[in-house]
Design a protein around this motif. Structure first.
Motif, mmCIF file in Angstrom:
data_model
loop_
_atom_site.group_PDB
_atom_site.id
_atom_site.type_symbol
_atom_site.label_atom_id
_atom_site.label_comp_id
_atom_site.label_asym_id
_atom_site.label_seq_id
_atom_site.Cartn_x
_atom_site.Cartn_y
_atom_site.Cartn_z
ATOM 1 N N GLN A 39 -4.293 4.325 -1.856
ATOM 2 C CA GLN A 39 -3.195 3.598 -1.228
ATOM 3 C C GLN A 39 -3.695 2.818 -0.016
ATOM 4 O OE1 GLN A 39 -1.341 4.801 -4.281
ATOM 5 N NE2 GLN A 39 -0.323 3.464 -2.838
ATOM 6 N N GLN A 40 -4.529 3.450 0.797
ATOM 7 C CA GLN A 40 -5.043 2.773 1.986
ATOM 8 C C GLN A 40 -5.877 1.545 1.619
ATOM 9 O OE1 GLN A 40 -6.940 5.084 5.013
ATOM 10 N NE2 GLN A 40 -5.278 6.578 5.155
ATOM 11 N N VAL A 84 4.205 10.422 5.056
ATOM 12 C CA VAL A 84 2.957 10.408 5.820
ATOM 13 C C VAL A 84 1.813 10.954 4.969
ATOM 14 C CG1 VAL A 84 1.765 11.395 7.815
ATOM 15 C CG2 VAL A 84 4.093 10.507 8.064
ATOM 16 N N LYS A 85 2.077 12.030 4.260
ATOM 17 C CA LYS A 85 1.047 12.611 3.396
ATOM 18 C C LYS A 85 0.616 11.615 2.321
ATOM 19 C CE LYS A 85 0.102 16.687 0.529
ATOM 20 N NZ LYS A 85 0.655 17.961 -0.017
ATOM 21 N N PHE A 86 1.576 10.915 1.761
ATOM 22 C CA PHE A 86 1.284 9.900 0.745
ATOM 23 C C PHE A 86 0.342 8.833 1.297
ATOM 24 C CE2 PHE A 86 2.318 6.085 -1.726
ATOM 25 C CZ PHE A 86 2.297 6.580 -3.035
ATOM 26 N N ALA A 107 0.806 -1.224 0.000
ATOM 27 C CA ALA A 107 0.000 0.000 0.000
ATOM 28 C C ALA A 107 0.838 1.273 0.000
ATOM 29 C CB ALA A 107 -0.917 -0.001 1.225
ATOM 30 N N PHE A 108 1.954 1.265 0.740
ATOM 31 C CA PHE A 108 2.683 2.509 0.983
ATOM 32 C C PHE A 108 4.151 2.459 0.557
ATOM 33 C CE2 PHE A 108 -0.364 2.315 4.742
ATOM 34 C CZ PHE A 108 -1.355 3.044 4.097
ATOM 35 N N GLU A 137 -6.187 -5.823 1.667
ATOM 36 C CA GLU A 137 -6.042 -7.158 1.090
ATOM 37 C C GLU A 137 -5.293 -8.079 2.048
ATOM 38 O OE1 GLU A 137 -4.209 -6.948 -2.746
ATOM 39 O OE2 GLU A 137 -5.391 -5.194 -3.349
ATOM 40 N N PHE A 138 -4.476 -7.503 2.928
ATOM 41 C CA PHE A 138 -3.653 -8.278 3.856
ATOM 42 C C PHE A 138 -4.152 -8.180 5.295
ATOM 43 C CE2 PHE A 138 -1.081 -7.268 0.231
ATOM 44 C CZ PHE A 138 -0.215 -8.335 0.061
#
Length: 358
Positions: free
Chosen positions: A294-295, A286-288, A57-58, A300-301
């Protein structure tokens, strides 16, 4: 290279990509790599399923977008002491770390957190309580009730904490957490306190309610793995536990159902250690992570809910049903108020432990 010199270089490079990262929040896929191939960011997460979930995700998307290599390490279960030591010695082993609400409050009171420079306008869709000047919540977990469907059919199953306390109407083996946190709230809900009137907790009323159920609690569990095993094996028929633990049991094929009604949720998210020489890069990371698309990927996990509720536009409906912040589930719960627990945790732990032994 001195920290001051490093900060100057980092800031110059950030100026080159700052606008691009703003675009990334709206449309991450169109952001191109920058010339940051030699830079890296070290993030601390809880490990286990968090690591692959957050990486998809990140970590990998941020690395692809910026060229900044993201290295993740597993943090301590309670990272406040490690966090404090890093700030006080100015020896930073990581640049950003996941924090629960309680850890955030402890660190914020001691002025050990960097501002993240993020506003609600920067991340539309964030749920209440997910953003402060020094912290961004990114996932939500919940304490819920679960029961065995081979013991109770849907028409005769417990759906409230009052039902859990009603041993005549809902006979069966029961388990509660051996901890005052959540357990006091559940006792009050069982005694008829409305969900939106829980705090400040009426402690005397909670213990009067606990006295009623105490003789009927077969197991007071002390760890998440134990709680999963109790309901999975059928050693107990109903239990209070964390939603991801219950979902893992369900995914494993056990006849178990989650009751979201009267659940208590909490939030964990990113904090940056005060004085970090890589704070500017950490802020961009953090902003990303506030981006809803993305979240959506970590779900999925992890059976945890995204804090940016726009993420549900990208989450399959079947998966959304299993997550705490889906609209259908979130409206049945309330947040566990960490400000009350921060002020009362020590006294409540002492009293609860004495009560269990009495």
């Amino acid at each position: 290279m001195t920290n001051d010199r490093r900060v100057m270089i980092d800031r110059r490079k950030l100026l080159k990509i700052g606008g691009g990262l703003g675009v990334a929040l709206a449309a991450p896929t169109i952001l191109t790599r920058t010339a940051w191939a030699n830079e890296q960011l070290t993030v601390a997460d809880p490990g286990g399923p968090y690591s692959p979930g957050y990486r998809k995700a990140f970590y990998d998307p941020f690395e692809k977008a910026t060229g900044i290599k993201v290295i993740n390490v597993a943090r301590d279960a309670e990272p406040t002491a490690q966090f404090r030591a890093m700030v006080e010695t100015k020896s930073y082993s990581w640049d950003v770390c996941t924090l629960t609400l309680s850890a955030r409050d402890i660190l914020e009171k001691r002025d050990l957190l960097e501002p993240i420079n993020l506003t609600d306008a920067d991340a539309p869709g964030l749920m209440p309580d997910a953003l402060t000047p020094v912290w961004l919540g990114i996932d939500v977990y919940s304490t819920i009730m679960a029961y065995r469907t081979d013991k109770f059919d849907a028409a005769k199953a417990p759906t409230t904490w009052a039902d859990f306390w009603n041993v005549e109407k809902f006979p069966g083996r029961r388990a509660l957490r051996k901890n005052p946190i959540d357990t006091l709230e559940q006792a009050l809900l069982a005694d008829g306190v409305p969900l939106d009137k829980l705090y400040p907790l009426d402690v005397e009323r909670a213990y009067a309610s606990l006295e009623k159920i105490k003789p009927h609690v077969d197991v007071w569990w002390t760890g998440g793995a134990q709680s999963s095993q109790l309901i999975q094996s059928g050693e107990v028929d109903m239990i209070a536990l964390w939603n991801a633990r219950a979902q893992a049991v369900i995914d494993g094929g056990a006849p178990v159902k989650i009751v979201w009604n009267q659940g208590l949720f909490s939030i964990e998210g990113w904090g940056i250690p005060k004085g970090s020489p890589r704070a500017e890069i950490a802020r961009q990371f953090v902003k990303f992570c506030a981006d809803p698309k993305q979240q959506a990927l970590f779900t999925e996990f992890l059976a945890y809910g995204p804090t940016n509720l726009k993420a549900y536009e990208s989450i399959p409906a079947q998966r959304a049903e299993t997550l705490p912040t889906s609209d259908a589930n979130l409206k049945l719960m309330t947040i566990a108020r960490e400000d009350w627990w921060s002020a009362n945790r020590s006294d409540m732990a002492e009293r609860f432990n004495a009560w269990i032994l009495g």
